[in-house]
Each structure stands twice: as C-alpha cells, then as structure tokens.
Design a protein around this motif. Structure first.
Motif, mmCIF file in Angstrom:
data_model
loop_
_atom_site.group_PDB
_atom_site.id
_atom_site.type_symbol
_atom_site.label_atom_id
_atom_site.label_comp_id
_atom_site.label_asym_id
_atom_site.label_seq_id
_atom_site.Cartn_x
_atom_site.Cartn_y
_atom_site.Cartn_z
ATOM 1 N N PHE A 367 2.787 -3.617 -6.501
ATOM 2 C CA PHE A 367 3.995 -2.817 -6.692
ATOM 3 C C PHE A 367 3.840 -1.420 -6.105
ATOM 4 O O PHE A 367 4.761 -0.886 -5.486
ATOM 5 N N SER A 368 2.654 -0.821 -6.263
ATOM 6 C CA SER A 368 2.434 0.570 -5.875
ATOM 7 C C SER A 368 1.707 0.731 -4.544
ATOM 8 O O SER A 368 1.255 1.839 -4.223
ATOM 9 N N ALA A 369 1.588 -0.340 -3.775
ATOM 10 C CA ALA A 369 0.852 -0.255 -2.509
ATOM 11 C C ALA A 369 1.432 0.837 -1.610
ATOM 12 O O ALA A 369 2.643 0.904 -1.379
ATOM 13 N N ILE A 370 0.562 1.711 -1.105
ATOM 14 C CA ILE A 370 0.982 2.825 -0.262
ATOM 15 C C ILE A 370 1.643 2.304 1.003
ATOM 16 O O ILE A 370 1.128 1.410 1.673
ATOM 17 N N GLN A 371 2.806 2.870 1.337
ATOM 18 C CA GLN A 371 3.572 2.448 2.509
ATOM 19 C C GLN A 371 3.528 3.516 3.604
ATOM 20 O O GLN A 371 3.263 4.696 3.340
#
Length: 462
Positions: A367-371
């Motif tokens: 959900f929080s994976a850096i983009q």
C-alpha cells in the motif's frame, strides 16, 4: 573466551531488549549497549522526564511500553545495561570501539546481536529544510519524550499507519491538526484487506484511530501529498495537492495551508551502517534499503553475528521482539544450553507469529510503496544532500552524463560524503538511479570508521 562471556547486544529497543530477556530466561548473561539514557528505542522509550499525565499516548502503546519494562526487569540480574554509549565501529577481531561519556573503550564479544533499528527516509522537496518541517519520527520523539509540542498548528503528509497514530497523539497533546494527507488511494488499501486480517487487533486499532479523527473533525485525505513548503526563516505555509497512482502531484488543484509545523513520513530505512562496516553481506530492498542477508535464525554471513529488528528489515516492533528472541534461542543452542530439538520447540511458536506479522506488514508495504512521483518534488535548486549542499541539478547533470552507480554519483557530486555518511541522501540517490534505468550493481554509500565524528582534541586526551 568461554561460554560464560556475556552476549553483546547493540541497541536497547524492542529487538535488543527481547533478545536480552530471552537469554536471561535461559541463564545466559548479556550486555546491552544503548545510545540513549534508557531502553525502549524510539517507539517504547517513553518520557525522558517525569510527567503526571500522558494523555497523548494511547492505551495500546502504554501497555507495550510496560510489557517491555516488565520483560527487562524480570531478567535484570542477567543483563548489564551500558546506557549513553555509542558504538563507533569494529576494532580488531570480535571487538567494538565505544564512546561513553566522552571516554573511548573497547568491548569484546563472543556472540554479537545488532539491533540498531532504523532511521527515516528523507524526501527532498522545495522548502524541506525550513525550521518547522520535521520527519515523523522526530515529531513522535518530541511528544513521547515528555509532551513537547512540535508546533501549534500542524499538518501531516506521507504514507502508512504512522499518519493516523501521530495525528491522534498530536491532537491529544493540544495541537491543532489541520489535515492529514496519505499519498496512496483508499482503493489500494482496500485490496490489502486479507493481509490486514493477519493482525485483527492492530487493524481494529487503526480503525479506532480513524474514528477518533473523524469525531474531532480532523480531515484525512487519501491520494494527497506534499508539493512544497513556504517561509523565510521558519515554516509559514505548505502546498498540498492530489496525487495520481504514481504519486505525481496535480498542481492545478493544489491547496495552501497556513501551518507552523509539518510532519513528513514517507517511510524508514534500516540503520545498517555498523553491519556494513563489519563486512556483513547485504542486499537492497525497496522498502528497507540495504539489509543484511540472514538465515531463519537471524544469523548473518559473519560468524557469531546476528541481526534483529528493523535493522534487518522494517517489520515493526512486534516482529522485532520475535526476531530478538529467535536470535537468542539460536545462541543458546550454539552454547549447548539448548539441544537442537529444544531450540526448535522454543522458536517454533515465535517463528509462526513472525510469519503472520510479515504477511500483515507486507500488505502495508504494498500500500505504501514509494512511487516515482516523489522524485519530481525537488526543484533544480533544491538541496538533496544537506551535508555537502548537493542540489538536484547536480544529480541531474551527473545522470545525464552517464553515471550508473552510487560511487560514481558520489565522486561527481559529493553526495553522501558528509558527516551523516549518507543517512539523509542515500535513499534519494538510489531512487534516482533506479528512475534513470540503473538497477544492477549500483552499489551503496559505504560507511566510514568511526561512525560518529571524533574531535582531534578528544583523541589527544585519551
């Protein structure tokens, strides 16, 4: 050395304290080296001064803090605590150099557990250096360490479960929280429902926090994030905007908020400098940064060196406790205190719990994976390495000239050469290399001995 030598543990947070307590239960002594004045780590250390009331700390946190203290004191006779002590690095074979109260000394070990925790992932954006702009862990440290208010009117930006938790803590401590901005879309969180059921109590706790925010009219925006911060000598306002799925800001629909403090939380990375300096094999994780290669017993590539807690990969405090216990059980087996069968029995339940925690955490990680959109926030003139004042423009030029690894980028721009040894800028540098298409053999910013600067005058006095 003999089997009567204490196990040396670097770090007195959840992992290190759990390891020491588990060793104590098995009759094995240990020494905890802790850089703060008390155990617990940033998460469970609690106030550094006496306080009559701590209304900003929720009941779950208070129970966890109390449990850590109980675990420690129940086995206190087997544990020696060296507080206010920093490890400067390895010195010789099976020895560490310490700095305690401005006095250098050595400590030898037979087995070593590294439980050094993590540090925050810095995301450069226009205005990120202004006084009043703080990383989320720093915000928590202020309010947990004795109810110090980081500001009077605050906003929070970033991603992950810390956002609602810190928002509740700030509001309970009397701060006006004007908005919370989660970079990922709510629909992305909904997809992780099965993973979150691995820890239903934690999930319900999160829902309770969201209910608290709604009850007190604190806006929580999914799919929004920081664009820039404004002010001269102090923070005056911030600009936030909707993010798309790649976290690219829609500046046409941006909003400006007047605040005097901002909490920024786009994740953490493992604090691996000591492990790297000791020559442990490492691999790169997009979530946790450089993490040591370990077996199921938390044993590293270097004989008799174990790693537990967030320094082995970001899984949270409960998982850190499990990893500390697992490392301790393995050490007990290696010393002959437990047979292989007994060690497997002791560790089996702990390992199963750790597996559930991993499934829960991996849901949040997805959900929080850096983009990639976060890399676009820094302007050409924005400083991305605070120690060496390296700007984004200098990094852009180096990449355009064909730089494909960290060492070359460091030589071209001086990024990572300062006193912090890349703690602030390493993640940004690696993300930029990945963004430019470089994914193989890019290396890492290698730590230098000593890990903390030592004044020459200090050395002369020894």
């Amino acid at each position: 050395m003999t089997h009567s030598c204490p196990v040396v543990i670097v770090g007195g947070g959840p992992a290190g304290t759990a390891a020491a307590a588990q060793l104590g239960k098995l009759g094995i002594t240990s020494k905890i080296i802790e850089e703060a004045s008390k155990i617990g780590g940033v998460i469970y250390r609690g106030p550094l001064r006496n306080a009559h009331s701590l209304p900003h700390l929720d009941d779950n946190l208070k129970r966890a803090m109390a449990a850590l203290q109980t675990r420690y004191h129940a086995n206190r006779r087997h544990i020696e605590l060296l507080e206010n002590t920093r490890v400067l690095g390895p010195e010789g074979t099976h020895s560490l150099l310490l700095n305690k109260n401005e006095t250098l000394s050595n400590i030898e070990y037979q087995e070593l557990i590294l439980a050094t925790g993590c540090h925050e992932r810095s995301i450069p954006f226009a205005g990120w250096q202004l006084p009043g702009v703080m990383l989320m862990g720093g915000v928590q440290l202020q309010i947990k360490s004795g109810l110090v208010q980081p500001g009077r009117k605050m906003a929070l930006v970033g991603t992950g479960p810390l956002l609602p938790l810190v928002a509740c803590q700030l509001h309970k401590s009397g701060i006006d929280v004007v908005g919370v901005y989660e970079a990922s879309q709510f629909s992305k969180l909904a997809k992780e429902a099965v993973a979150l059921l691995n820890k239903p109590k934690l999930t319900l706790s999160g829902l309770s926090m969201m209910g608290y925010l709604k009850k007190h009219n604190i806006p929580f925006h999914y799919g929004w994030g920081i664009v820039s911060a404004q002010g001269e000598n102090a923070l005056k306002s911030i600009t936030v905007a909707p993010y798309n799925e790649h976290w690219q800001a829609d500046t046409h629909n941006a909003q400006t908020l007047e605040v005097d403090a901002l909490g920024v939380g786009y994740g953490f990375v493992a604090r691996s400098q000591l492990a790297m300096l000791m020559g442990l094999d490492h691999q790169y994780s997009t979530v946790s940064g450089s993490i040591p290669t370990l077996d199921q017993w938390q044993h590293s590539s270097v004989n008799n060196v174990y790693v537990a807690g967030d320094s082995s990969g970001l899984l949270g405090a409960d998982a850190a406790i499990c990893e500390g216990q697992i490392a301790a059980i393995r050490i007990a087996q290696s010393r002959g205190v437990l047979t292989g069968k007994e060690a497997a029995q002791h560790a089996g339940k702990v390992m199963r719990k750790l597996d559930r925690l991993k499934r829960f955490r991996f849901g949040f990680d997805r959900f929080s994976a850096i983009q990639v959109g976060l890399m676009e926030l820094a302007k050409p003139e924005t400083v991305v390495c605070r120690c060496e004042k390296t700007t984004r423009a200098q990094v852009d030029i180096a990449l355009a000239q064909g730089v494909k690894d960290i060492t070359s980028l460091k030589m071209r721009t001086r990024l990572g050469m300062g006193d912090c040894q890349g703690k602030t800028c390493a993640s940004y540098a690696i993300d930029r290399l990945h963004q430019s298409g470089c994914t193989d053999n890019i290396g890492a910013i290698k730590p230098r001995f000593p890990l903390d600067p030592i004044p020459f005058t200090f050395l002369e006095e020894q």
